[in-house]
Design an enzyme around this catalytic site. Structure first.
Site, short mmCIF file in Angstrom:
data_model
loop_
_atom_site.label_atom_id
_atom_site.label_comp_id
_atom_site.label_asym_id
_atom_site.label_seq_id
_atom_site.Cartn_x
_atom_site.Cartn_y
_atom_site.Cartn_z
N HIS A 15 0.97 -1.13 -0.11
CA HIS A 15 0.29 -0.41 -0.40
C HIS A 15 0.79 1.23 0.02
O HIS A 15 2.21 1.27 0.38
CB HIS A 15 -1.30 0.01 1.10
CG HIS A 15 -0.36 -0.30 2.24
ND1 HIS A 15 0.05 -0.74 2.75
CD2 HIS A 15 0.03 0.72 3.28
CE1 HIS A 15 0.95 -0.89 4.56
NE2 HIS A 15 0.70 0.67 4.67
N HIS A 87 3.83 7.11 3.76
CA HIS A 87 4.72 5.95 4.18
C HIS A 87 4.48 5.24 2.38
O HIS A 87 3.14 4.91 1.96
CB HIS A 87 5.31 5.31 4.97
CG HIS A 87 3.85 4.57 5.41
ND1 HIS A 87 3.30 5.19 6.43
CD2 HIS A 87 3.49 3.46 5.12
CE1 HIS A 87 2.47 4.38 6.63
NE2 HIS A 87 2.17 3.76 5.70
N GLU A 138 7.46 1.52 5.13
CA GLU A 138 7.15 0.13 6.35
C GLU A 138 7.19 -1.31 5.21
O GLU A 138 7.18 -1.41 4.44
CB GLU A 138 5.58 0.32 6.17
CG GLU A 138 5.02 -0.53 7.08
CD GLU A 138 3.51 -0.11 7.44
OE1 GLU A 138 2.92 0.59 6.35
OE2 GLU A 138 2.83 -0.69 8.17
CO CO Z 1 1.49 1.19 6.37
#
Ligand code: CO
Length: 142
Positions: A15, A87, A138
């Site tokens: 994502h 992020h 991440e």
């Molecule tokens: Co995230």
């Protein structure tokens, strides 16, 4: 230096997270203007955020809104009052192996290096943006 870069570590883009000052407005934009499938808001008190996931055919968009007094995204929204990309999340098969390899390469793993449980109930880690060309990364074990 070890040639770790020749062995794949990261997999799919899971994502892209966008910090938003108004979650309802962002949900409306993705659902009603862009016509995307949008989840219900999911409060994650241990991460200091409320998340909404927008499901696209090849990845997700994570809408992030602060939760509680010392949300980790409060500072970001103070600097970017209309919101912005916060992020990107890449999938890894073994998050501890990835962490150890990155640490050996000199990359800084945030939060003491122990994976926490992310928005999908899976182990996640964050990597210092200064080591990754200005982008907070991440990693999520899948
Ligand atoms: Co995230």
């Amino acid at each position: 230096m070890d040639r770790a870069g020749t062995i794949p570590m990261i997999g799919k883009l899971n994502h892209v997270a966008i910090a938003v000052p108004d979650l309802d407005a962002a949900v409306q934009t993705y659902r009603d203007v862009l016509g995307a499938a949008v989840s219900k808001p999911l409060p994650l008190p241990e991460h200091g955020v409320v998340t909404v996931f927008v499901t696209l055919p090849n990845a997700k968009i994570e809408l992030l809104h602060p939760l509680g007094a010392d949300s980790p995204i409060a500072g970001y929204l103070a600097r970017n009052p209309s919101g912005g990309i916060h992020h990107v999340c890449y999938e890894v098969e073994d998050i501890r192996a990835a962490r150890d390899r990155l640490a050996a390469e000199g990359a800084r793993v945030l939060g003491g290096g122990e994976p926490s449980t992310g928005a999908h109930g899976k182990p996640v880690l964050f990597l210092h943006p200064k080591d990754f060309h200005g982008a907070l990364i991440e990693l999520e074990e899948v």
